[in-house]
Scaffold this motif. Structure first.
Motif, PDB file in Angstrom:
ATOM      1  N   GLY A  15      67.499  31.178  44.946  1.00  0.00           N
ATOM      2  CA  GLY A  15      67.719  32.291  44.033  1.00  0.00           C
ATOM      3  C   GLY A  15      67.846  33.637  44.706  1.00  0.00           C
ATOM      4  O   GLY A  15      67.890  34.671  44.034  1.00  0.00           O
ATOM      5  N   ARG A  16      67.960  33.644  46.026  1.00  0.00           N
ATOM      6  CA  ARG A  16      68.063  34.899  46.772  1.00  0.00           C
ATOM      7  C   ARG A  16      69.496  35.144  47.217  1.00  0.00           C
ATOM      8  O   ARG A  16      70.227  34.212  47.515  1.00  0.00           O
ATOM      9  CB  ARG A  16      67.137  34.877  47.987  1.00  0.00           C
ATOM     10  N   ARG A  17      69.890  36.411  47.294  1.00  0.00           N
ATOM     11  CA  ARG A  17      71.206  36.780  47.807  1.00  0.00           C
ATOM     12  C   ARG A  17      71.122  37.293  49.242  1.00  0.00           C
ATOM     13  O   ARG A  17      72.045  37.119  50.022  1.00  0.00           O
ATOM     14  CB  ARG A  17      71.841  37.864  46.923  1.00  0.00           C
ATOM     15  N   ARG A  18      70.041  37.973  49.578  1.00  0.00           N
ATOM     16  CA  ARG A  18      69.857  38.544  50.906  1.00  0.00           C
ATOM     17  C   ARG A  18      68.463  38.192  51.413  1.00  0.00           C
ATOM     18  O   ARG A  18      67.551  37.896  50.624  1.00  0.00           O
ATOM     19  CB  ARG A  18      70.011  40.071  50.864  1.00  0.00           C
ATOM     20  N   VAL A  19      68.305  38.260  52.724  1.00  0.00           N
ATOM     21  CA  VAL A  19      67.003  38.014  53.332  1.00  0.00           C
ATOM     22  C   VAL A  19      66.703  39.139  54.318  1.00  0.00           C
ATOM     23  O   VAL A  19      67.573  39.943  54.658  1.00  0.00           O
ATOM     24  CB  VAL A  19      66.958  36.644  54.046  1.00  0.00           C
TER      25      VAL A  19
ATOM     26  N   LEU B 198      74.486  36.589  59.677  1.00  0.00           N
ATOM     27  CA  LEU B 198      74.608  38.044  59.721  1.00  0.00           C
ATOM     28  C   LEU B 198      74.938  38.610  58.343  1.00  0.00           C
ATOM     29  O   LEU B 198      74.399  39.657  57.941  1.00  0.00           O
ATOM     30  CB  LEU B 198      75.682  38.444  60.732  1.00  0.00           C
ATOM     31  N   ASP B 199      75.788  37.930  57.603  1.00  0.00           N
ATOM     32  CA  ASP B 199      76.153  38.392  56.260  1.00  0.00           C
ATOM     33  C   ASP B 199      74.981  38.342  55.287  1.00  0.00           C
ATOM     34  O   ASP B 199      74.960  39.081  54.302  1.00  0.00           O
ATOM     35  CB  ASP B 199      77.304  37.552  55.701  1.00  0.00           C
ATOM     36  N   LEU B 200      74.004  37.463  55.531  1.00  0.00           N
ATOM     37  CA  LEU B 200      72.869  37.313  54.623  1.00  0.00           C
ATOM     38  C   LEU B 200      71.828  38.420  54.760  1.00  0.00           C
ATOM     39  O   LEU B 200      71.021  38.629  53.859  1.00  0.00           O
ATOM     40  CB  LEU B 200      72.170  35.973  54.869  1.00  0.00           C
ATOM     41  N   LEU B 201      71.845  39.128  55.882  1.00  0.00           N
ATOM     42  CA  LEU B 201      70.800  40.116  56.120  1.00  0.00           C
ATOM     43  C   LEU B 201      71.012  41.380  55.287  1.00  0.00           C
ATOM     44  O   LEU B 201      72.126  41.903  55.206  1.00  0.00           O
ATOM     45  CB  LEU B 201      70.756  40.497  57.598  1.00  0.00           C
ATOM     46  N   ARG B 202      69.946  41.864  54.707  1.00  0.00           N
ATOM     47  CA  ARG B 202      69.988  43.156  54.019  1.00  0.00           C
ATOM     48  C   ARG B 202      70.024  44.261  55.070  1.00  0.00           C
ATOM     49  O   ARG B 202      69.758  44.027  56.257  1.00  0.00           O
ATOM     50  CB  ARG B 202      68.758  43.331  53.131  1.00  0.00           C
ATOM     51  N   VAL B 203      70.321  45.498  54.663  1.00  0.00           N
ATOM     52  CA  VAL B 203      70.236  46.640  55.567  1.00  0.00           C
ATOM     53  C   VAL B 203      68.782  46.781  56.041  1.00  0.00           C
ATOM     54  O   VAL B 203      67.856  46.764  55.233  1.00  0.00           O
ATOM     55  CB  VAL B 203      70.714  47.934  54.888  1.00  0.00           C
ATOM     56  N   GLY B 204      68.599  46.867  57.318  1.00  0.00           N
ATOM     57  CA  GLY B 204      67.256  46.878  57.901  1.00  0.00           C
ATOM     58  C   GLY B 204      66.762  45.506  58.301  1.00  0.00           C
ATOM     59  O   GLY B 204      65.731  45.385  58.957  1.00  0.00           O
TER      60      GLY B 204
ATOM     61  N   ALA C 134      69.319  41.517  66.849  1.00  0.00           N
ATOM     62  CA  ALA C 134      70.101  42.605  66.259  1.00  0.00           C
ATOM     63  C   ALA C 134      69.531  42.996  64.916  1.00  0.00           C
ATOM     64  O   ALA C 134      68.831  42.198  64.253  1.00  0.00           O
ATOM     65  CB  ALA C 134      71.562  42.196  66.109  1.00  0.00           C
ATOM     66  N   GLU C 135      69.834  44.230  64.491  1.00  0.00           N
ATOM     67  CA  GLU C 135      69.376  44.761  63.206  1.00  0.00           C
ATOM     68  C   GLU C 135      70.571  45.257  62.409  1.00  0.00           C
ATOM     69  O   GLU C 135      71.472  45.907  62.949  1.00  0.00           O
ATOM     70  CB  GLU C 135      68.409  45.918  63.419  1.00  0.00           C
ATOM     71  N   ARG C 136      70.593  44.959  61.107  1.00  0.00           N
ATOM     72  CA  ARG C 136      71.696  45.417  60.263  1.00  0.00           C
ATOM     73  C   ARG C 136      71.499  46.885  59.912  1.00  0.00           C
ATOM     74  O   ARG C 136      70.441  47.297  59.428  1.00  0.00           O
ATOM     75  CB  ARG C 136      71.762  44.582  58.984  1.00  0.00           C
ATOM     76  N   MET C 137      72.554  47.673  60.133  1.00  0.00           N
ATOM     77  CA  MET C 137      72.486  49.107  59.896  1.00  0.00           C
ATOM     78  C   MET C 137      73.185  49.532  58.612  1.00  0.00           C
ATOM     79  O   MET C 137      72.854  50.561  58.010  1.00  0.00           O
ATOM     80  CB  MET C 137      73.115  49.875  61.082  1.00  0.00           C
ATOM     81  N   LYS C 138      74.193  48.771  58.190  1.00  0.00           N
ATOM     82  CA  LYS C 138      74.914  49.134  56.953  1.00  0.00           C
ATOM     83  C   LYS C 138      75.595  47.906  56.399  1.00  0.00           C
ATOM     84  O   LYS C 138      75.819  46.918  57.101  1.00  0.00           O
ATOM     85  CB  LYS C 138      75.934  50.234  57.229  1.00  0.00           C
TER      86      LYS C 138
END
Length: 319
Positions: free
Chosen positions: A95-99, A234-240, A312-316
Motif C-alpha cells: 500500500g505504499r508508493r514511496r519509501v 531509485l524511483d521509489l525513494l522519496r525526497v530525502g 546516494a540520497e534523493r534531492m528532488k
C-alpha cells in the motif's frame, strides 16, 4: 540452520549510519531488497523503533530463517518472496508508493555458501544446483549439459571475466561426452586439469572460482535483474530518501556506479551558461567512489574483503 551460527552482516554499522538520516522519523519505511537471513534488518528494526521494513528475497529458505529472526517485531515487518527487480510491485503490495531507505547486499549469501548441498562452493562436492530460488528454473548442471561451447565461453568471459574461458568451455564439452557433469567435484577436476601448470602457479585464486561465479550469475540472471532493479529502486525513494548498495564483484559494482552516476548528473544540454532547476541532478552521492571494508573488519569477517559500498540520497523528484 542454528540461528546462533548466523554470520555478522558486512559493513553493518556503516549501512546503518548512512541510512539513519532518512529512516529515523515516525512512519518511515525501509526496503531490504536482499533479505538473506535478516542480519541488516534486525539491526535497523532494533535501532529505529518506528520503522517498518519490507524484506525481499528469492530464496525461500532465507525468508523462513529471516521470518524466525524478525518475528519479535510483529507487524513492523513484511516479507515478500521475489527477486529484487520486483521491488516496485513488492512495495505497492504493502500500500505504499514511496519509501525512505533501500539496502541491497548483492551476490551469494552466507546461507547459500554454507549450505554445501546447493553447489555454490567449489570447495565442497555437491550437486550443481546454484539456484537461489529452488522453486523453479534451470540448474548449473542444466547449463553445463545444454549450452554449446560458444555460449559457455561467452558466460565465462562475460560473467567470470575468465581469460581461459575458451579452454574451459572446450574441456567441459569434451568431458560431458563421457558422462554428464552433475557435481561440483567433477567440474572442479575438469577445470583444474584444463589449467596450465604455469597459470596455476601465477594465479592467486582457485582455477574454478571465476567459472563458478559465472555459472551462478547465469543460472540466477543476477546482472539482468540488477539492471532492472536499480532504476526501479531509485524511483521509489522519496525526497530525502537514501539507498545503499554493497557489491562483491566488479560486474555488479559497474552497474551500480553507472546507475548512480546517471542519477546524480545534470540533464542540462551542454553549453548552457546556467543550470536550470529542472535540470539539476535528482540524487547526490554520499560516498566518494566505492568504500571498502576496514582492515579490522576484514580480519574478523573475511566475507567483507571484496565488498564495494556506494550510497546516494534523493534531492528532488523527477520533472
Amino acid at each position: 540452520m542454528d540461528l546462533h551460527e548466523i554470520h555478522t552482516p558486512v559493513l553493518l554499522e556503516r549501512c546503518v549510519e548512512l541510512l539513519a538520516p532518512a529512516i529515523g522519523h515516525e512512519g518511515a519505511t525501509v526496503v531490504d531488497a536482499t533479505e538473506g537471513m535478516g542480519g541488516h534488518s534486525v539491526a535497523l528494526l532494533e535501532r529505529f523503533p518506528h520503522l517498518h521494513l519490507v524484506g525481499l528475497d528469492r530464496d525461500t529458505d532465507a525468508l523462513r530463517i529471516a521470518g524466525e529472526r524478525l518475528a519479535r517485531f510483529g507487524d513492523r515487518v513484511t516479507l515478500v518472496h521475489t527477486v529484487y527487480d520486483g521491488i516496485a510491485a513488492a512495495v505497492a503490495s504493502t500500500g505504499r508508493r514511496r519509501v525512505d531507505g533501500i539496502l541491497f547486499d548483492l551476490g551469494v549469501s552466507s546461507l547459500q555458501l554454507d549450505e554445501t548441498s546447493r553447489g555454490f562452493a567449489y570447495a565442497h562436492d555437491a550437486e550443481l544446483d546454484m539456484r537461489m530460488d529452488q522453486t523453479g528454473g534451470v540448474t548449473a548442471a542444466d547449463v553445463l549439459a545444454t549450452y554449446g561451447e560458444g555460449d559457455l565461453r561467452r558466460i565465462f568471459e562475460r560473467y567470470g571475466e575468465e581469460r581461459l574461458a575458451g579452454r574451459y568451455a572446450r574441456a567441459i564439452v569434451d568431458a560431458r561426452r563421457t558422462a554428464p557433469i552433475e557435481r561440483s567435484g567433477r567440474l572442479v577436476e575438469i577445470l583444474v586439469a584444463a589449467t596450465p601448470a604455469a597459470v596455476q602457479r601465477e594465479r592467486s585464486g582457485h582455477p574454478a572460482k571465476r567459472v563458478f561465479q559465472a555459472l551462478r550469475i547465469e543460472v540466477n540472471g543476477e546482472l539482468a535483474a540488477l539492471e532492472r532493479a536499480l532504476p526501479a529502486a531509485l524511483d521509489l525513494l522519496r525526497v530525502g530518501g537514501r539507498i545503499v548498495v554493497l557489491s562483491y564483484q566488479s560486474l555488479e559494482d559497474r552497474l551500480v556506479k553507472r546507475a548512480f552516476a546517471q542519477a546524480s548528473s545534470s540533464t542540462a544540454p551542454a553549453g548552457l551558461p546556467v543550470e536550470l532547476p529542472e535540470h539539476a541532478p535528482r540524487f547526490r552521492l554520499l560516498v566518494k567512489g566505492a568504500e571498502l571494508a576496514s582492515d579490522s573488519e576484514r580480519a574478523v569477517n573475511p566475507r567483507a574483503t571484496p565488498v564495494r559500498l556506494r550510497a546516494a540520497e534523493r534531492m528532488k523528484d523527477a520533472a
